[in-house]
Scaffold this motif. Sequence first.
Motif, mmCIF file in Angstrom:
data_model
loop_
_atom_site.group_PDB
_atom_site.id
_atom_site.type_symbol
_atom_site.label_atom_id
_atom_site.label_comp_id
_atom_site.label_asym_id
_atom_site.label_seq_id
_atom_site.Cartn_x
_atom_site.Cartn_y
_atom_site.Cartn_z
ATOM 1 N N UNK A 1 -3.506 11.918 -6.422
ATOM 2 C CA UNK A 1 -2.054 11.939 -6.500
ATOM 3 C C UNK A 1 -1.494 11.034 -5.421
ATOM 4 N N UNK A 2 -0.375 10.367 -5.711
ATOM 5 C CA UNK A 2 0.261 9.473 -4.746
ATOM 6 C C UNK A 2 1.124 10.298 -3.814
ATOM 7 N N UNK A 3 1.073 9.949 -2.530
ATOM 8 C CA UNK A 3 1.892 10.657 -1.564
ATOM 9 C C UNK A 3 3.357 10.324 -1.801
ATOM 10 N N UNK A 4 4.272 11.269 -1.597
ATOM 11 C CA UNK A 4 5.699 10.993 -1.804
ATOM 12 C C UNK A 4 6.170 9.786 -1.003
ATOM 13 N N UNK A 5 7.120 9.049 -1.557
ATOM 14 C CA UNK A 5 7.604 7.834 -0.906
ATOM 15 C C UNK A 5 8.505 8.163 0.262
ATOM 16 N N UNK A 6 8.965 7.119 0.921
ATOM 17 C CA UNK A 6 9.821 7.299 2.093
ATOM 18 C C UNK A 6 11.269 7.610 1.735
ATOM 19 N N UNK A 7 11.560 7.731 0.458
ATOM 20 C CA UNK A 7 12.938 8.037 0.080
ATOM 21 C C UNK A 7 13.842 6.832 0.270
ATOM 22 N N UNK A 8 14.861 6.975 1.129
ATOM 23 C CA UNK A 8 15.835 5.904 1.334
ATOM 24 C C UNK A 8 15.174 4.642 1.836
ATOM 25 N N UNK A 9 14.282 4.791 2.835
ATOM 26 C CA UNK A 9 13.603 3.618 3.372
ATOM 27 C C UNK A 9 12.806 2.918 2.283
ATOM 28 N N UNK A 41 2.701 -1.422 0.263
ATOM 29 C CA UNK A 41 3.281 -0.668 -0.838
ATOM 30 C C UNK A 41 3.051 -1.368 -2.176
ATOM 31 N N UNK A 42 3.186 -2.667 -2.182
ATOM 32 C CA UNK A 42 2.961 -3.420 -3.417
ATOM 33 C C UNK A 42 1.519 -3.253 -3.887
ATOM 34 N N UNK A 43 0.594 -3.273 -2.949
ATOM 35 C CA UNK A 43 -0.816 -3.112 -3.297
ATOM 36 C C UNK A 43 -1.079 -1.721 -3.849
ATOM 37 N N UNK A 44 -0.486 -0.716 -3.231
ATOM 38 C CA UNK A 44 -0.653 0.654 -3.733
ATOM 39 C C UNK A 44 -0.079 0.799 -5.129
ATOM 40 N N UNK A 45 1.119 0.264 -5.326
ATOM 41 C CA UNK A 45 1.777 0.395 -6.625
ATOM 42 C C UNK A 45 1.004 -0.322 -7.721
ATOM 43 N N UNK A 46 0.310 -1.403 -7.363
ATOM 44 C CA UNK A 46 -0.464 -2.177 -8.336
ATOM 45 C C UNK A 46 -1.880 -1.635 -8.514
ATOM 46 N N UNK A 47 -2.231 -0.611 -7.747
ATOM 47 C CA UNK A 47 -3.570 -0.057 -7.847
ATOM 48 C C UNK A 47 -4.625 -0.900 -7.155
ATOM 49 N N UNK A 48 -4.231 -1.809 -6.298
ATOM 50 C CA UNK A 48 -5.195 -2.617 -5.532
ATOM 51 C C UNK A 48 -5.472 -1.893 -4.217
ATOM 52 N N UNK A 49 -6.292 -0.877 -4.311
ATOM 53 C CA UNK A 49 -6.428 0.049 -3.189
ATOM 54 C C UNK A 49 -7.221 -0.545 -2.023
ATOM 55 N N UNK A 50 -8.189 -1.391 -2.307
ATOM 56 C CA UNK A 50 -8.933 -2.027 -1.210
ATOM 57 C C UNK A 50 -8.011 -2.928 -0.399
ATOM 58 N N UNK A 51 -7.150 -3.655 -1.109
ATOM 59 C CA UNK A 51 -6.171 -4.497 -0.417
ATOM 60 C C UNK A 51 -5.181 -3.620 0.362
ATOM 61 N N UNK A 52 -4.774 -2.525 -0.238
ATOM 62 C CA UNK A 52 -3.864 -1.612 0.454
ATOM 63 C C UNK A 52 -4.499 -1.076 1.734
ATOM 64 N N UNK A 80 -7.889 5.322 1.095
ATOM 65 C CA UNK A 80 -9.327 5.556 1.277
ATOM 66 C C UNK A 80 -9.866 6.433 0.150
ATOM 67 N N UNK A 81 -9.118 7.458 -0.200
ATOM 68 C CA UNK A 81 -9.550 8.358 -1.262
ATOM 69 C C UNK A 81 -9.700 7.606 -2.582
ATOM 70 N N UNK A 82 -8.748 6.740 -2.882
ATOM 71 C CA UNK A 82 -8.793 5.998 -4.133
ATOM 72 C C UNK A 82 -9.946 5.002 -4.178
ATOM 73 N N UNK A 83 -10.399 4.532 -3.034
ATOM 74 C CA UNK A 83 -11.563 3.640 -3.000
ATOM 75 C C UNK A 83 -12.865 4.436 -2.898
#
Length: 268
Positions: A1-9, A41-52, A80-83
Amino acid sequence: MRFPSLGTFGALLLSGALLAGCASNEPAPDLQEQDLYQQAQESLDAGRYSTAVTRLEALDTRFPFGRYAEQAQLELIYAYYQTEDWEQARAAASRFIRLHPDHEQVDYAYYMRGLAAYQAGRFSLEGLELIDISKRDLGATRDANVDFGELVRRFPESPYAADARQRIVYLRNVLSRHELQVADFYLRKGAYLAAINRGKWVLEHYPQTPATRDALAVMVEGYMGLNMPERARDALQTLIDNDPDNARLDGKTFEPEHVDAKPLTLNR
């Protein structure tokens, strides 16, 4: 599961102009904190977890006390979990817990630490029932049981607590079966006292698991091997009371599997 975002930030960041992708996974050394975080964030959203992972590690190293430091540490656990780097995920979670014990989302770190151990203890063929993981080295499984137990104890109202409780049930069943595997080994080797102690351990530490019934059978046979008939009969009575249909029973008669002894019949 993805951790909740920063909201406003997070919304402000995502609404900004996107940075051009780098040719290398290594982030440019002169990137500012906000730019580096947005790349992560872009890497996480794209599923490029090693890059993230690479970008979040850089963010953590370059800006350990920055605006996004705590969020980056939490998302690094997830990356780390996703990789499938279970060890690093657990280490990152433990570090966050140590550094931020009162953080409003520290329960997530506890949960992910347990989940990483849970995954490390699983095997790809388990779902096909081709192997029984209770026969394997269960170090990671024990860690997961402890981690989930700590989460439930410290944060019973956490949104992750319900899932942790369900996993604990599974883990305790695995661990109790493992104890019976060891007890069976001791019976076959004639180490009857050690087998009895394993049976007692299951009764004391996993009292709500199905394995408790076979633990009683282990104790009956162990006492038979030690030539302690009264103790064996007491254990047999408890077994009959709690599991009259146990495979080792024929009515009130117990059939030993490993001990060279006549069947034990309860006459009372």
